[in-house]
Design a protein around this motif. Structure first.
Motif, PDB file in Angstrom:
ATOM      1  N   GLN A 138       0.850  -1.195   0.000  1.00  0.00           N
ATOM      2  CA  GLN A 138       0.000   0.000   0.000  1.00  0.00           C
ATOM      3  C   GLN A 138       0.885   1.245   0.000  1.00  0.00           C
ATOM      4  OE1 GLN A 138      -3.424   0.429   0.022  1.00  0.00           O
ATOM      5  NE2 GLN A 138      -3.030   2.599  -0.104  1.00  0.00           N
ATOM      6  N   THR A 139       0.563   2.185  -0.864  1.00  0.00           N
ATOM      7  CA  THR A 139       1.227   3.485  -0.874  1.00  0.00           C
ATOM      8  C   THR A 139       0.205   4.515  -0.434  1.00  0.00           C
ATOM      9  OG1 THR A 139       2.667   2.786  -2.666  1.00  0.00           O
ATOM     10  CG2 THR A 139       2.480   5.153  -2.294  1.00  0.00           C
ATOM     11  N   GLN A 140       0.611   5.407   0.468  1.00  0.00           N
ATOM     12  CA  GLN A 140      -0.332   6.356   1.064  1.00  0.00           C
ATOM     13  C   GLN A 140       0.342   7.711   1.262  1.00  0.00           C
ATOM     14  OE1 GLN A 140      -3.600   5.777   2.362  1.00  0.00           O
ATOM     15  NE2 GLN A 140      -3.639   7.955   2.785  1.00  0.00           N
ATOM     16  N   ASP A 141      -0.345   8.783   0.860  1.00  0.00           N
ATOM     17  CA  ASP A 141       0.111  10.122   1.222  1.00  0.00           C
ATOM     18  C   ASP A 141      -0.193  10.332   2.699  1.00  0.00           C
ATOM     19  OD1 ASP A 141       0.977  10.746  -1.359  1.00  0.00           O
ATOM     20  OD2 ASP A 141      -1.002  11.487  -1.938  1.00  0.00           O
ATOM     21  N   VAL A 142       0.794  10.821   3.439  1.00  0.00           N
ATOM     22  CA  VAL A 142       0.625  11.026   4.880  1.00  0.00           C
ATOM     23  C   VAL A 142       1.107  12.420   5.249  1.00  0.00           C
ATOM     24  CG1 VAL A 142       0.958   8.578   5.393  1.00  0.00           C
ATOM     25  CG2 VAL A 142       2.894  10.123   5.517  1.00  0.00           C
ATOM     26  N   THR A 143       0.778  12.808   6.467  1.00  0.00           N
ATOM     27  CA  THR A 143       1.303  14.040   7.056  1.00  0.00           C
ATOM     28  C   THR A 143       2.195  13.625   8.212  1.00  0.00           C
ATOM     29  OG1 THR A 143      -0.700  15.250   6.453  1.00  0.00           O
ATOM     30  CG2 THR A 143       0.712  16.223   8.171  1.00  0.00           C
ATOM     31  N   LEU A 144       3.446  14.050   8.172  1.00  0.00           N
ATOM     32  CA  LEU A 144       4.359  13.798   9.276  1.00  0.00           C
ATOM     33  C   LEU A 144       4.230  14.949  10.267  1.00  0.00           C
ATOM     34  CD1 LEU A 144       7.531  12.561   7.345  1.00  0.00           C
ATOM     35  CD2 LEU A 144       5.769  11.190   8.475  1.00  0.00           C
ATOM     36  N   THR A 145       4.020  14.628  11.531  1.00  0.00           N
ATOM     37  CA  THR A 145       3.855  15.657  12.571  1.00  0.00           C
ATOM     38  C   THR A 145       4.957  15.498  13.613  1.00  0.00           C
ATOM     39  OG1 THR A 145       2.390  14.265  13.887  1.00  0.00           O
ATOM     40  CG2 THR A 145       1.349  15.714  12.269  1.00  0.00           C
TER      41      THR A 145
END
Length: 147
Positions: A138-145
């Protein structure tokens, strides 16, 4: 001669039975793939020391070798990915959580948009060297916080 005739008649009768027996339904080619999956949560964390934690879920069925959930992240250049840990998977058909933490070498990731790829991979014993067999990806756009 009589023995040959009896053997031929028996073989012909068995062939007829096989032809008239109802066919067993064929399993879909990707039946295993439908039962196996890996997901990536839409938010990852970056600690003050630069380590990254990525999370998600997985589901897999039995395997012949050890199965792992691996993950990688890319930020500024999508063609360059950095490995972020690995987790041993339990392949019992149930959904489980995974969490990988690691510090990518020679890169400083920053809070913001990134792309994560998670892979559910088995090391199948083949001869002397185990070979990788991929169960799900699975490839997913994420937000790193920042955490």
């Amino acid at each position: 001669m009589r023995v040959r005739s009896a053997a031929l008649a028996t073989a012909a009768g068995a062939a007829l039975l096989l032809l008239t027996a109802p066919a067993a339904p064929a399993a879909p080619h990707d039946a295993r793939l439908a039962a196996e999956s890996v997901t990536v949560d839409p938010v990852g964390r970056i600690a003050a020391d630069g380590s990254v934690t990525l999370t998600g879920t997985y589901r897999c069925t039995g395997g012949t070798g050890p199965v792992f959930v691996s993950s990688s992240v890319s930020q500024s250049d999508p063609s360059v990915r950095y490995g972020v840990g690995g987790t041993r998977a339990v392949c019992d058909g149930l959904e489980h959580r995974w969490a990988n933490t690691g510090t990518p070498d020679q890169v400083v990731l920053k809070p913001g948009a990134a792309q994560v790829e998670a892979t559910l991979m088995e090391l199948r014993p083949m001869s002397i060297v185990p070979l990788p067999s991929f169960h799900a990806r699975q490839t997913q756009d994420v937000t790193l916080t920042a955490s």
